[in-house]
Scaffold this motif. Structure first.
Motif, PDB file in Angstrom:
ATOM      1  N   SER A  15      36.721  46.412  46.061  1.00 37.58           N
ATOM      2  CA  SER A  15      36.523  45.977  47.449  1.00 37.58           C
ATOM      3  C   SER A  15      37.710  46.322  48.336  1.00 37.58           C
ATOM      4  O   SER A  15      37.558  46.449  49.546  1.00 37.58           O
ATOM      5  CB  SER A  15      36.249  44.477  47.509  1.00 37.58           C
ATOM      6  N   GLY A  16      38.897  46.427  47.753  1.00 31.44           N
ATOM      7  CA  GLY A  16      40.064  46.848  48.524  1.00 31.44           C
ATOM      8  C   GLY A  16      40.926  45.728  49.072  1.00 31.44           C
ATOM      9  O   GLY A  16      42.081  45.956  49.391  1.00 31.44           O
ATOM     10  N   THR A  17      40.389  44.522  49.204  1.00 34.32           N
ATOM     11  CA  THR A  17      41.182  43.404  49.722  1.00 34.32           C
ATOM     12  C   THR A  17      40.859  42.133  48.957  1.00 34.32           C
ATOM     13  O   THR A  17      39.776  41.990  48.386  1.00 34.32           O
ATOM     14  CB  THR A  17      40.909  43.144  51.220  1.00 34.32           C
ATOM     15  N   LEU A  18      41.823  41.211  48.969  1.00 32.37           N
ATOM     16  CA  LEU A  18      41.599  39.921  48.313  1.00 32.37           C
ATOM     17  C   LEU A  18      40.490  39.144  49.000  1.00 32.37           C
ATOM     18  O   LEU A  18      39.674  38.488  48.359  1.00 32.37           O
ATOM     19  CB  LEU A  18      42.882  39.088  48.303  1.00 32.37           C
ATOM     20  N   GLY A  19      40.463  39.223  50.331  1.00 35.50           N
ATOM     21  CA  GLY A  19      39.459  38.478  51.092  1.00 35.50           C
ATOM     22  C   GLY A  19      38.040  38.917  50.780  1.00 35.50           C
ATOM     23  O   GLY A  19      37.150  38.078  50.571  1.00 35.50           O
ATOM     24  N   LEU A  27      34.769  32.817  45.550  1.00 32.15           N
ATOM     25  CA  LEU A  27      36.005  32.104  45.250  1.00 32.15           C
ATOM     26  C   LEU A  27      36.875  32.113  46.497  1.00 32.15           C
ATOM     27  O   LEU A  27      36.616  32.865  47.431  1.00 32.15           O
ATOM     28  CB  LEU A  27      36.764  32.792  44.099  1.00 32.15           C
ATOM     29  N   SER A  28      37.926  31.307  46.487  1.00 28.44           N
ATOM     30  CA  SER A  28      38.829  31.306  47.635  1.00 28.44           C
ATOM     31  C   SER A  28      39.894  32.387  47.473  1.00 28.44           C
ATOM     32  O   SER A  28      40.190  32.836  46.362  1.00 28.44           O
ATOM     33  CB  SER A  28      39.502  29.935  47.778  1.00 28.44           C
ATOM     34  N   HIS A  29      40.453  32.784  48.603  1.00 28.24           N
ATOM     35  CA  HIS A  29      41.522  33.778  48.616  1.00 28.24           C
ATOM     36  C   HIS A  29      42.697  33.343  47.733  1.00 28.24           C
ATOM     37  O   HIS A  29      43.196  34.138  46.919  1.00 28.24           O
ATOM     38  CB  HIS A  29      41.947  34.017  50.067  1.00 28.24           C
ATOM     39  N   PRO A  30      43.187  32.086  47.835  1.00 29.05           N
ATOM     40  CA  PRO A  30      44.284  31.653  46.964  1.00 29.05           C
ATOM     41  C   PRO A  30      43.933  31.686  45.472  1.00 29.05           C
ATOM     42  O   PRO A  30      44.788  31.988  44.644  1.00 29.05           O
ATOM     43  CB  PRO A  30      44.568  30.220  47.418  1.00 29.05           C
ATOM     44  N   ILE A  32      41.932  33.827  43.988  1.00 32.33           N
ATOM     45  CA  ILE A  32      42.036  35.235  43.584  1.00 32.33           C
ATOM     46  C   ILE A  32      43.505  35.604  43.391  1.00 32.33           C
ATOM     47  O   ILE A  32      43.874  36.230  42.395  1.00 32.33           O
ATOM     48  CB  ILE A  32      41.397  36.154  44.655  1.00 32.33           C
ATOM     49  N   GLY A  33      44.354  35.200  44.318  1.00 37.36           N
ATOM     50  CA  GLY A  33      45.780  35.491  44.216  1.00 37.36           C
ATOM     51  C   GLY A  33      46.417  34.887  42.973  1.00 37.36           C
ATOM     52  O   GLY A  33      47.246  35.528  42.318  1.00 37.36           O
ATOM     53  N   ARG A  34      46.033  33.664  42.634  1.00 32.57           N
ATOM     54  CA  ARG A  34      46.572  33.020  41.434  1.00 32.57           C
ATOM     55  C   ARG A  34      46.182  33.777  40.173  1.00 32.57           C
ATOM     56  O   ARG A  34      46.986  33.963  39.266  1.00 32.57           O
ATOM     57  CB  ARG A  34      46.101  31.573  41.328  1.00 32.57           C
ATOM     58  N   HIS A  35      44.947  34.217  40.114  1.00 33.11           N
ATOM     59  CA  HIS A  35      44.497  34.964  38.943  1.00 33.11           C
ATOM     60  C   HIS A  35      45.260  36.276  38.806  1.00 33.11           C
ATOM     61  O   HIS A  35      45.592  36.683  37.696  1.00 33.11           O
ATOM     62  CB  HIS A  35      42.989  35.248  39.015  1.00 33.11           C
ATOM     63  N   LEU A  36      45.527  36.926  39.916  1.00 31.69           N
ATOM     64  CA  LEU A  36      46.227  38.205  39.858  1.00 31.69           C
ATOM     65  C   LEU A  36      47.714  38.047  39.592  1.00 31.69           C
ATOM     66  O   LEU A  36      48.352  38.975  39.095  1.00 31.69           O
ATOM     67  CB  LEU A  36      46.010  38.983  41.156  1.00 31.69           C
ATOM     68  N   SER A  37      48.273  36.891  39.907  1.00 32.66           N
ATOM     69  CA  SER A  37      49.711  36.707  39.714  1.00 32.66           C
ATOM     70  C   SER A  37      50.059  36.147  38.344  1.00 32.66           C
ATOM     71  O   SER A  37      51.226  35.946  38.039  1.00 32.66           O
ATOM     72  CB  SER A  37      50.270  35.793  40.800  1.00 32.66           C
ATOM     73  N   ARG A  38      49.064  35.890  37.510  1.00 32.32           N
ATOM     74  CA  ARG A  38      49.332  35.391  36.158  1.00 32.32           C
ATOM     75  C   ARG A  38      50.102  36.453  35.389  1.00 32.32           C
ATOM     76  O   ARG A  38      49.813  37.648  35.500  1.00 32.32           O
ATOM     77  CB  ARG A  38      48.032  35.092  35.425  1.00 32.32           C
ATOM     78  N   PRO A  39      51.056  36.035  34.587  1.00 34.55           N
ATOM     79  CA  PRO A  39      51.852  37.014  33.838  1.00 34.55           C
ATOM     80  C   PRO A  39      51.024  37.731  32.781  1.00 34.55           C
ATOM     81  O   PRO A  39      50.112  37.140  32.184  1.00 34.55           O
ATOM     82  CB  PRO A  39      52.940  36.169  33.184  1.00 34.55           C
ATOM     83  N   PRO A  40      51.323  38.987  32.538  1.00 38.90           N
ATOM     84  CA  PRO A  40      50.565  39.729  31.517  1.00 38.90           C
ATOM     85  C   PRO A  40      50.885  39.271  30.104  1.00 38.90           C
ATOM     86  O   PRO A  40      50.337  39.784  29.154  1.00 38.90           O
ATOM     87  CB  PRO A  40      51.011  41.176  31.727  1.00 38.90           C
ATOM     88  N   ALA A  41      51.749  38.290  29.939  1.00 33.14           N
ATOM     89  CA  ALA A  41      52.090  37.769  28.614  1.00 33.14           C
ATOM     90  C   ALA A  41      50.934  37.024  27.980  1.00 33.14           C
ATOM     91  O   ALA A  41      51.053  36.531  26.866  1.00 33.14           O
ATOM     92  CB  ALA A  41      53.296  36.856  28.729  1.00 33.14           C
ATOM     93  N   ARG A  42      49.816  36.923  28.678  1.00 36.72           N
ATOM     94  CA  ARG A  42      48.650  36.237  28.132  1.00 36.72           C
ATOM     95  C   ARG A  42      47.876  37.126  27.173  1.00 36.72           C
ATOM     96  O   ARG A  42      46.773  36.819  26.775  1.00 36.72           O
ATOM     97  CB  ARG A  42      47.747  35.788  29.265  1.00 36.72           C
ATOM     98  N   LEU A  43      48.448  38.250  26.774  1.00 38.72           N
ATOM     99  CA  LEU A  43      47.776  39.129  25.823  1.00 38.72           C
ATOM    100  C   LEU A  43      47.646  38.428  24.480  1.00 38.72           C
ATOM    101  O   LEU A  43      48.477  37.609  24.112  1.00 38.72           O
ATOM    102  CB  LEU A  43      48.580  40.413  25.629  1.00 38.72           C
TER     103      LEU A  43
END
Length: 53
Positions: A15-19, A27-30, A32-43
């Motif tokens: 889609s190109g944007t969080l919104g 979902l809400s914009h925040p 989406i942001g929280r999901h994307l900011s999770r550390p990749p250490a969750r592997l």
């Protein structure tokens, strides 16, 4: 990594944007942001073993 994170990442990439991704996923914009900011250490441990020596 959880499948929901992959789905969110893919929707943002398409889609190109969080919104617009937030609207598409109902979902809400925040959220989406929280999901994307999770550390990749969750592997999973198997993936970690593959990259460590």
């Amino acid at each position: 990594m959880e499948w929901s994170d992959v789905r969110i990442f893919l929707t943002v990439a398409r889609s190109g944007t969080l919104g617009s991704a937030a609207r598409a996923l109902h979902l809400s914009h925040p959220t989406i942001g929280r999901h994307l900011s999770r550390p990749p250490a969750r592997l999973c441990s198997r993936e970690r073993r593959m990259v460590s020596y």
